[in-house]
Write a protein that holds these residues in place. Sequence first.
Motif, PDB file in Angstrom:
ATOM      1  N   LEU A  54       5.462  -0.349  -4.966  1.00  0.00           N
ATOM      2  CA  LEU A  54       4.795   1.214  -3.609  1.00  0.00           C
ATOM      3  C   LEU A  54       3.920   1.447  -3.817  1.00  0.00           C
ATOM      4  CD1 LEU A  54       5.320   3.574  -2.236  1.00  0.00           C
ATOM      5  CD2 LEU A  54       5.776   4.852  -3.912  1.00  0.00           C
ATOM      6  N   SER A  77       1.373  -1.529  -2.907  1.00  0.00           N
ATOM      7  CA  SER A  77       1.234  -1.771  -1.628  1.00  0.00           C
ATOM      8  C   SER A  77      -0.346  -0.525  -0.480  1.00  0.00           C
ATOM      9  CB  SER A  77       2.684  -1.523  -0.368  1.00  0.00           C
ATOM     10  OG  SER A  77       2.599   0.540  -0.566  1.00  0.00           O
ATOM     11  N   ARG A  86       4.116   6.860  -1.022  1.00  0.00           N
ATOM     12  CA  ARG A  86       5.209   6.322  -0.465  1.00  0.00           C
ATOM     13  C   ARG A  86       5.257   7.116   1.453  1.00  0.00           C
ATOM     14  NH1 ARG A  86      10.822  10.425  -1.710  1.00  0.00           N
ATOM     15  NH2 ARG A  86       9.209  11.356  -0.496  1.00  0.00           N
ATOM     16  N   TRP A  87       4.435   7.767   1.183  1.00  0.00           N
ATOM     17  CA  TRP A  87       4.333   8.590   2.659  1.00  0.00           C
ATOM     18  C   TRP A  87       3.167   7.663   3.572  1.00  0.00           C
ATOM     19  CZ3 TRP A  87      -0.571   9.010   4.511  1.00  0.00           C
ATOM     20  CH2 TRP A  87      -0.351  10.091   6.381  1.00  0.00           C
ATOM     21  N   SER A 101       2.728   4.478   2.324  1.00  0.00           N
ATOM     22  CA  SER A 101       3.560   2.752   3.042  1.00  0.00           C
ATOM     23  C   SER A 101       4.080   2.971   3.794  1.00  0.00           C
ATOM     24  CB  SER A 101       4.149   2.852   1.450  1.00  0.00           C
ATOM     25  OG  SER A 101       4.712   0.959   1.353  1.00  0.00           O
ATOM     26  N   LYS A 102       4.779   3.788   3.636  1.00  0.00           N
ATOM     27  CA  LYS A 102       5.704   3.494   5.236  1.00  0.00           C
ATOM     28  C   LYS A 102       5.026   3.976   6.832  1.00  0.00           C
ATOM     29  CE  LYS A 102       9.539   6.257   2.804  1.00  0.00           C
ATOM     30  NZ  LYS A 102      10.740   7.546   3.297  1.00  0.00           N
ATOM     31  N   TYR A 103       4.018   4.641   6.251  1.00  0.00           N
ATOM     32  CA  TYR A 103       2.625   4.802   6.893  1.00  0.00           C
ATOM     33  C   TYR A 103       2.137   3.306   8.056  1.00  0.00           C
ATOM     34  CZ  TYR A 103      -0.182   6.450  10.720  1.00  0.00           C
ATOM     35  OH  TYR A 103      -1.587   6.881  11.822  1.00  0.00           O
ATOM     36  N   LYS A 104       1.857   3.148   7.038  1.00  0.00           N
ATOM     37  CA  LYS A 104       1.629   1.589   7.007  1.00  0.00           C
ATOM     38  C   LYS A 104       2.155   0.593   8.090  1.00  0.00           C
ATOM     39  CE  LYS A 104      -1.943  -0.200   4.497  1.00  0.00           C
ATOM     40  NZ  LYS A 104      -2.644  -0.898   3.621  1.00  0.00           N
ATOM     41  N   LYS A 105       3.423   0.952   7.417  1.00  0.00           N
ATOM     42  CA  LYS A 105       4.535  -0.547   7.957  1.00  0.00           C
ATOM     43  C   LYS A 105       4.781  -0.344   9.093  1.00  0.00           C
ATOM     44  CE  LYS A 105       6.574  -1.404   2.920  1.00  0.00           C
ATOM     45  NZ  LYS A 105       7.889  -1.127   2.050  1.00  0.00           N
ATOM     46  N   SER A 106       4.531   1.465   9.981  1.00  0.00           N
ATOM     47  CA  SER A 106       5.845   0.860  11.249  1.00  0.00           C
ATOM     48  C   SER A 106       3.454   1.645  12.170  1.00  0.00           C
ATOM     49  CB  SER A 106       6.237   2.341  11.099  1.00  0.00           C
ATOM     50  OG  SER A 106       5.444   3.570  10.552  1.00  0.00           O
TER      51      SER A 106
END
Length: 397
Positions: free
Chosen positions: A309, A312, A380-381, A383-388
Amino acid sequence: MLTASAIPETKFRIESIDILRGLIMIIMALDHTRDFFHLFGTDPTNLATTTPILFFTRWITHFCAAIFVFLSGVSVNLSSVRRSKKQLSIFLLKRGLWLIAVEFVFITFAITLDPLYHLLIFQVIWVIGVSMILLALLIWLPLPVIAGIGILLFFGHDLITGMNLPLNGVSGFLWKLFFTAFGAFIEMNKTHALIILYAILPWTGVMLLGYVLGEVYRPTFDLKKRKQIVLTSGITLTLLFLLLRTFNIYGDPAPWKIQSTTALSVISFFNVSKYPPSLMYLCMTIGPGLIFLSAVEKVENAFTRMLALYGSVPFFYYVLHFYLLRVLNIVLFFIQGYGVSDIVTKDSIMLFRPEQFGVNLSGVYLIWLLVIGILYFPCRWFSKYKKSHQQWWLSYL
């Protein structure tokens, strides 16, 4: 150490690379926590005053810059999977210029808190940026030629150590800038100066070899063969370090010596030169890093997921952790009873850092753990943002 990762984003992720990068990012924060909070007075690498735990606290962070720059090269290669050479060259040029700007504007300000920028600091983000600009030109060459240049810089730059080089004038500045910088302080005018901590070409050699090794991380490369190549490379560099260092043959300007105690002798052995990075420094850090990289291939558990995490979102983490440390630094400054008159310390580049300010080494470790824990949530926030999300600017963060 003031160090970071500045690696272009790829459409697919290599989990083992994120794990290693995340591990050294966590370790990196320890060094910067020590910079901001440890009581002044003891140089971790001075054998006359250091202690084993203090030296280890500094030594373990040596791995960060070398592995970050190396993995930057690996990830540049991976980014070429989805770009033509022309597209990649343009991207690296823009990315490099962006990183240099970030170093001077955001990172320098985080360290000095000087809005007039009386001092510019050339650190690891700067050298990654310049190396990417150079790589933008070199990627047009055949891969064996890039490998040859990387090998020459990586293994041969210590030959310059024994040369009688100019110290002043334009030629002296260029030698420092490209090869020999060791905290080189250069005045630009009466009110502005720069300090060069990272000489360009030795680090460019590290990035070039990372770029070459990135070939084995392409999607079509055989996993078993990749693990063997990476493991063999890591073992070879580690054994080379042990051999050359044991007999003081070549590769570091400061040979080790037997000391009055076993602990000090061990410290002397591992006390290699980072500024500029000697061959011994690079072998000592990148070698074990590659062994670890091979070992964590396809390893998944709660700990590796946490490391991945952090790994990334390296650039986001790097910038954010500096400002978090600064906020905590200012809070502790006032908690310890200092006032406005103590903000500026004579002959110091840092505000809110009086000579007697700080905590002992145990306190440094506690603050470090606090910083790592706080950073988990924004990382964590993001990382999720970049994936979506697929916005173009995410490639620069």
